[in-house]
Design a protein around this motif. Structure first.
Motif, mmCIF file in Angstrom:
data_model
loop_
_atom_site.group_PDB
_atom_site.id
_atom_site.type_symbol
_atom_site.label_atom_id
_atom_site.label_comp_id
_atom_site.label_asym_id
_atom_site.label_seq_id
_atom_site.Cartn_x
_atom_site.Cartn_y
_atom_site.Cartn_z
ATOM 1 N N THR A 580 25.059 2.768 75.332
ATOM 2 C CA THR A 580 23.670 2.345 75.505
ATOM 3 C C THR A 580 22.922 2.424 74.189
ATOM 4 O OG1 THR A 580 23.683 3.147 77.794
ATOM 5 C CG2 THR A 580 21.532 2.744 76.781
ATOM 6 N N TYR A 581 23.119 3.499 73.435
ATOM 7 C CA TYR A 581 22.487 3.593 72.116
ATOM 8 C C TYR A 581 22.921 2.444 71.218
ATOM 9 C CZ TYR A 581 20.553 8.255 72.958
ATOM 10 O OH TYR A 581 19.808 9.309 73.442
ATOM 11 N N GLY A 582 24.160 2.001 71.377
ATOM 12 C CA GLY A 582 24.628 0.880 70.581
ATOM 13 C C GLY A 582 23.951 -0.429 70.956
ATOM 14 N N GLU A 583 23.590 -0.583 72.227
ATOM 15 C CA GLU A 583 22.999 -1.839 72.704
ATOM 16 C C GLU A 583 21.484 -1.893 72.522
ATOM 17 O OE1 GLU A 583 24.646 -4.467 73.693
ATOM 18 O OE2 GLU A 583 26.546 -3.439 73.410
ATOM 19 N N ARG A 601 21.318 10.363 66.612
ATOM 20 C CA ARG A 601 21.751 10.801 67.944
ATOM 21 C C ARG A 601 23.262 10.605 68.120
ATOM 22 N NH1 ARG A 601 17.528 10.695 72.241
ATOM 23 N NH2 ARG A 601 15.503 10.701 71.201
ATOM 24 N N LEU A 602 23.766 9.494 67.632
ATOM 25 C CA LEU A 602 25.200 9.244 67.752
ATOM 26 C C LEU A 602 26.005 10.207 66.896
ATOM 27 C CD1 LEU A 602 25.121 5.335 67.682
ATOM 28 C CD2 LEU A 602 25.744 6.773 69.624
ATOM 29 N N GLN A 603 25.481 10.561 65.732
ATOM 30 C CA GLN A 603 26.176 11.505 64.864
ATOM 31 C C GLN A 603 26.238 12.885 65.515
ATOM 32 O OE1 GLN A 603 24.675 11.607 60.874
ATOM 33 N NE2 GLN A 603 26.510 12.589 60.075
ATOM 34 N N GLN A 604 25.170 13.280 66.172
ATOM 35 C CA GLN A 604 25.164 14.556 66.875
ATOM 36 C C GLN A 604 26.186 14.545 68.010
ATOM 37 O OE1 GLN A 604 21.130 15.251 68.135
ATOM 38 N NE2 GLN A 604 20.340 15.317 66.038
ATOM 39 N N PHE A 613 38.204 8.899 74.224
ATOM 40 C CA PHE A 613 37.464 7.917 75.013
ATOM 41 C C PHE A 613 35.987 7.919 74.621
ATOM 42 C CE2 PHE A 613 35.226 6.349 78.777
ATOM 43 C CZ PHE A 613 35.976 5.218 79.102
ATOM 44 N N VAL A 614 35.435 9.107 74.436
ATOM 45 C CA VAL A 614 34.026 9.219 74.048
ATOM 46 C C VAL A 614 33.859 8.825 72.587
ATOM 47 C CG1 VAL A 614 32.024 10.740 73.911
ATOM 48 C CG2 VAL A 614 33.702 11.046 75.746
ATOM 49 N N ARG A 615 34.764 9.259 71.732
ATOM 50 C CA ARG A 615 34.666 8.919 70.303
ATOM 51 C C ARG A 615 34.755 7.401 70.101
ATOM 52 N NH1 ARG A 615 35.235 13.158 66.669
ATOM 53 N NH2 ARG A 615 35.905 11.699 65.057
ATOM 54 N N GLU A 616 35.596 6.747 70.882
ATOM 55 C CA GLU A 616 35.694 5.288 70.786
ATOM 56 C C GLU A 616 34.353 4.637 71.141
ATOM 57 O OE1 GLU A 616 37.986 1.567 73.015
ATOM 58 O OE2 GLU A 616 38.660 3.634 73.352
ATOM 59 N N ALA A 617 33.686 5.169 72.166
ATOM 60 C CA ALA A 617 32.384 4.626 72.572
ATOM 61 C C ALA A 617 31.339 4.862 71.488
ATOM 62 C CB ALA A 617 31.943 5.264 73.887
ATOM 63 N N ILE A 618 31.380 6.038 70.867
ATOM 64 C CA ILE A 618 30.423 6.340 69.794
ATOM 65 C C ILE A 618 30.646 5.417 68.612
ATOM 66 C CG2 ILE A 618 29.663 8.112 68.159
ATOM 67 C CD1 ILE A 618 30.461 10.218 70.274
ATOM 68 N N LEU A 619 31.905 5.204 68.245
ATOM 69 C CA LEU A 619 32.212 4.287 67.140
ATOM 70 C C LEU A 619 31.750 2.869 67.459
ATOM 71 C CD1 LEU A 619 35.757 5.266 65.822
ATOM 72 C CD2 LEU A 619 33.597 5.322 64.601
ATOM 73 N N PHE A 620 31.971 2.458 68.692
ATOM 74 C CA PHE A 620 31.511 1.127 69.108
ATOM 75 C C PHE A 620 30.002 1.006 68.931
ATOM 76 C CE2 PHE A 620 29.540 -1.430 72.434
ATOM 77 C CZ PHE A 620 30.175 -2.651 72.279
ATOM 78 N N ALA A 621 29.276 2.040 69.349
ATOM 79 C CA ALA A 621 27.814 2.019 69.244
ATOM 80 C C ALA A 621 27.362 1.999 67.791
ATOM 81 C CB ALA A 621 27.234 3.238 69.963
ATOM 82 N N LEU A 622 28.020 2.802 66.963
ATOM 83 C CA LEU A 622 27.675 2.805 65.537
ATOM 84 C C LEU A 622 27.884 1.423 64.918
ATOM 85 C CD1 LEU A 622 29.276 6.219 64.512
ATOM 86 C CD2 LEU A 622 26.847 5.643 64.350
ATOM 87 N N CYS A 623 28.975 0.792 65.294
ATOM 88 C CA CYS A 623 29.265 -0.534 64.750
ATOM 89 C C CYS A 623 28.221 -1.544 65.214
ATOM 90 C CB CYS A 623 30.662 -0.981 65.179
ATOM 91 S SG CYS A 623 32.004 -0.055 64.387
ATOM 92 N N ARG A 624 27.772 -1.444 66.455
ATOM 93 C CA ARG A 624 26.764 -2.368 66.961
ATOM 94 C C ARG A 624 25.457 -2.239 66.179
ATOM 95 N NH1 ARG A 624 28.157 -6.373 70.622
ATOM 96 N NH2 ARG A 624 26.273 -6.106 71.861
#
Length: 882
Positions: A580-583, A601-604, A613-624
């Protein structure tokens, strides 16, 4: 000059300086523009100016409110032509501003416009504008008028809105009465042109049956009502379809209808000229259309019913890929507009007789295109309007469609429709799926008719809607669930997020089961994330609170034992938060999240998180976020990659490569266009080539080569930068060099064949961790000797920062050897490109890296050089010992 298109110029050297189009992308100078449908048009307000339109006495009050608040809502009696008054008010304000030497224009929205388009248009319009929004209802803006006024004030524009919905039905706080004006027949008695003279059903019946003496006049009145809101060219093109295909067959003497036939209908319709789109035809008093259909139902029912199959065909032909008539379907806007107005017509007819449109609704539902199905859905959902009071009729229909036992005859009808069309989609999808999809789309619209819970006494989303949401969310059909996640859920959450937050959390956690694969969970989480990002724009406070609550829940459930292969409800919840943070699109101008705060927030979340699974989602959000806001978060991203695992570097490198390609396409000031385009998604872009001077660097190249690559304290950033540089070369730079050389050599105007590089036989990596320190040290020592003989400035620089250069090369060398093993040609190209950057630090690093690669790939030379050095040192010691 005008540039040739890609197919014409791919074998030519074309000078920069003109415009060209590739696919749906228009390149104008250095700007790349993706063509989008406009949600607003510019009306010609000449007939509404004070000199030509009789002003009511209250106009001065309206102008005062509009000037002070920048927002005015015209409401009240349905017997007042509020749309015309809104245009007149806008024209008066523009004249007033002009008298103060302030230039302003007007824009009016299409009825089919996305409600959120007003926010975007307000922000993107630079010139002072008076926006005219007609026939607005609460669901258009989520029952939140204050947000629109705030946006108008922030952007320094003005908004005039008309609505037939009462203040009580809008459920607004008393503070909004500052920009609300309640109109009555008496308040505009001095401007009779604004008053409905056909306000009683008896008067309207008399007008229809007796004033419109000719059958053709009555048919034209019906046709205008069918296509209320279209522009004249589209209106006549649509009406001709009905006249030629149906009505002339019933009455051969009926001639084609034309503009002169409209003269008797000005009492009932407004004809608004626009600057460049013709005349917009709309009913003056919208509630009269349904009344007119009721009146005509008794005398001209067969004429109305005979038109329904044609209306279905018009809708089906309007979807993408079926454009056949430019007047009818010449743009996305026209296509969407005709679907909207026909849906409202079907809805009005259905409010008189549901059985009359049952087949029509099923024909639309049985179409594989979602836009066509959504037309049926929107038509049914409108029955929830308080003016209809047909809630029970709607929900009875929807439940009967979902009940397979009751719906057998409905399924049989849909199957017959599909067989009749003989389409491929009818073979791959079940009839019940088409029905359920239409129900899901209907609920997406129907949910908007309920005010948010807690707003001025509202009980929130109805229980009937909640029950149907639950059924659709758990439907076993993948295609039904996809529509539910893509359409139903986002619309429901836009208004009812606070009410549905616990239900939503439960659904996220229930997705974690042995029957759901990781990819299925990701798709579900991503759909929720996109929905929440949409609600953020309307209700940022509630959205952030929910995300923070879910993150706290995830932290509380943290276990010391992590099974990377198993996704629990904790991981699903946290992954949804990250995505959601990524979008979310930052809105710092409204005091909300910035791209920088989102990355914080994503770095925290990333720190201490071990589950892939969670790290992949965080990376996806950072990339977005990085894709849209790289300049703002570049320093944070550089710092953050130090916490990434090596297996996660490639995702960042791919992101950087994508950003580079986008920036490279935008780079302007070159001498020629490239002949070979770059592919980005579904589109092809050409880029500019420099031949007379060195090409300027993109912003991401500046970051990679002068910040990331030289960051001794961040080895991960250095290695990712080198990996990204190789990706830059593979995607653009090597082709660019070939193009540049071809132009410089003035080759023949035929496509130069690009000789494919021979595939390298896989070889065993010669990198050994034992040489990580010795090879860089040896390279620095040898280069120090070489610089001492030929480049004294570089020698002094190396002497002063020996440790820095040795550590930097030590950090980068493992990645350089991997890239060299993957493609020696690309790695050599990157080294050559970096040498030409002009930076002394980068020049020295690249020289050392190049030599280190040679030494590491030839371990025998290391032994020989080492022996020579030992022998040389021994000889020196012996010499000095004597």
């Amino acid at each position: 000059m005008s540039q040739p298109n890609l197919e014409q110029s791919i074998f030519e050297d074309v000078d920069v300086g003109g415009d060209f189009t590739v696919g749906d992308i228009t390149q104008i100078g250095s700007q790349t523009v993706i063509q989008q449908k406009p949600d607003f048009f510019e009306p010609a307000l000449d007939r509404y100016k004070p000199s030509t339109f009789k002003s009511p006495n209250l106009i001065s009050q309206l102008l005062t409110r509009l000037t002070n608040q920048r927002f005015l809502v015209l409401a009240g009696s349905s017997d007042v032509d509020k749309d015309s008054l809104a245009k007149h008010t806008a024209a008066c304000l523009i004249e007033s501003l002009s008298a103060q030497r302030m230039e302003a224009i007007s824009k009016e929205w299409y009825r089919s416009s996305d409600p959120q388009s007003i926010d975007i248009e307000l922000q993107n319009t630079e010139k002072t504008t008076v926006f005219i929004l007609t026939q607005v209802n609460p669901q258009s803006f989520g029952y939140d008028l204050a947000r629109i006024q705030k946006a108008a004030n922030l952007c320094k524009h003005y908004i005039v809105m008309s609505t037939d919905v009462t203040f009580a039905a809008w459920r607004q706080p008393s503070s909004t009465k500052l920009f609300w004006y309640e109109l009555s027949r008496g308040s505009v008695a001095d401007a009779p042109q604004l008053i409905n003279t056909l306000s009683q059903e008896e008067a309207l019946s008399n007008w229809y049956h007796h004033h419109l003496k000719q059958p053709r006049d009555r048919l034209l009145a019906l046709g205008l009502s069918f296509f209320d809101g279209l522009f004249d060219d589209q209106f006549f093109a649509a009406l001709e379809e009905i006249v030629e295909r149906v009505w002339q067959r019933r009455d051969a003497s009926l001639r084609a209808l034309d503009y002169r036939d409209l003269e008797n209908l000005h009492t009932f319709f407004n004809f608004t000229e626009t600057k460049n789109q013709g005349t917009k035809i709309a009913i003056r008093f919208p509630k009269q259309r349904r009344t007119l259909f009721k009146i005509a139902w008794h005398s001209d029912r067969r004429q109305i019913l005979s038109a329904l199959p044609v209306l279905v065909d018009l809708i089906r032909q309007s979807v993408v890929g079926r454009l056949a008539n430019l007047e009818l379907y010449g743009s996305d806007t026209k296509c969407k507009e005709i679907r909207t107005v026909i849906a409202e017509t079907i809805s009005d007819i259905g409010s008189i007789s549901e059985n009359a449109i049952q087949t029509t609704l099923l024909q639309l539902s049985a179409d594989p295109n979602t836009d066509v199905q959504a037309t049926a859905a929107y038509a049914m959902a409108r029955w929830r309007d308080p003016e209809y009071s047909l809630d029970q009729q709607l929900f009875k229909t929807l439940h009967s469609w979902l009940d397979l036992m009751q719906a057998r005859h409905i399924i049989a009808q849909v199957e017959a429709i599909l067989r009749g069309r003989n389409s491929e989609s009818s073979k791959s999808s079940k009839a019940e799926d088409y029905i359920k999809i239409t129900v899901a789309l209907t609920i997406s619209y129907a949910a908007l008719y309920d005010a948010p819970r807690g707003m001025e006494g509202s009980t929130g989303l109805s229980q009937e809607c909640c029950d149907l949401l639950e059924k659709l969310a758990t439907d076993p059909s993948p295609v039904v669930r996809d529509v539910f996640l893509s359409y139903t859920l986002p619309r429901a959450l836009q208004i009812h997020l606070r009410q549905l937050r616990q239900w939503l959390q439960d659904k996220i956690q229930q997705q974690v089961s042995p029957t759901h694969s990781h990819s299925a969970i990701i798709n579900f989480n991503q759909a929720i994330a996109a929905s929440l990002a949409g609600t953020y724009r309307r209700d940022s406070e509630a959205t952030i609170k929910i995300l923070e609550h879910w993150e706290d829940e995830g932290r509380k459930r943290l276990s010391e034992v992590i099974d990377p292969a198993k996704v629990t409800s904790r991981e699903s919840l946290l992954a949804t938060v990250a995505r959601t943070y990524g979008e979310i699109e930052p809105q710092p101008e409204l005091g909300q999240l910035t791209a920088s705060s989102i990355v914080d927030r994503l770095q925290q979340m990333l720190q201490g998180e071990k589950h892939p699974f969670v790290r992949e989602a965080i990376l996806f959000a950072l990339c977005r976020q990085a894709r849209s806001h790289f300049d703002e978060i570049e320093f944070q991203l550089q710092s953050l990659v130090a916490n990434l695992q090596e297996s996660e570097w490639q995702e960042i490198a791919d992101l950087l490569s994508d950003i580079y390609v986008e920036q490279r396409v935008q780079l302007s000031g070159g001498d020629y266009w490239s002949a070979k385009p770059i592919q980005i998604g579904n589109y092809s872009y050409r880029y500019q080539i420099w031949t007379k001077q060195a090409r300027p660097q993109t912003q991401i190249e500046e970051a990679m080569y002068h910040s990331w690559l030289t960051s001794e304290s961040n080895p991960a950033a250095q290695q990712i930068a080198l990996r990204a540089a190789n990706a830059f070369a593979d995607r653009v730079d090597r082709d660019e060099e070939q193009e540049q050389q071809r132009i410089l050599n003035n080759l023949d105007r035929e496509q130069t064949a690009i000789v494919p590089q021979p595939k390298q036989m896989p070889t065993r990596s010669t990198y050994n961790p034992l040489v990580k320190h010795f090879v860089p040290w040896l390279a620095v020592f040898l280069k120090w000797l070489q610089y001492g003989l030929f480049k004294r400035i570089y020698c002094n620089a190396l002497t002063g920062r020996w440790s820095y250069y040795q550590n930097t090369v030590s950090n980068i060398l493992p990645e350089a050897l991997k890239q060299d093993l993957s493609s020696r040609f690309t790695m050599a190209f990157v080294i050559g490109r970096l040498r030409g950057l002009g930076s002394r630090d980068v020049q020295i690093i690249v020289d050392l890296l190049d030599l280190s690669i040679v030494i590491a790939k030839n371990p025998g030379s290391v032994v020989i050089i080492g022996l020579l050095l030992v022998g040389g040192l021994g000889w020196l010691l012996t010499l000095f010992g004597r």
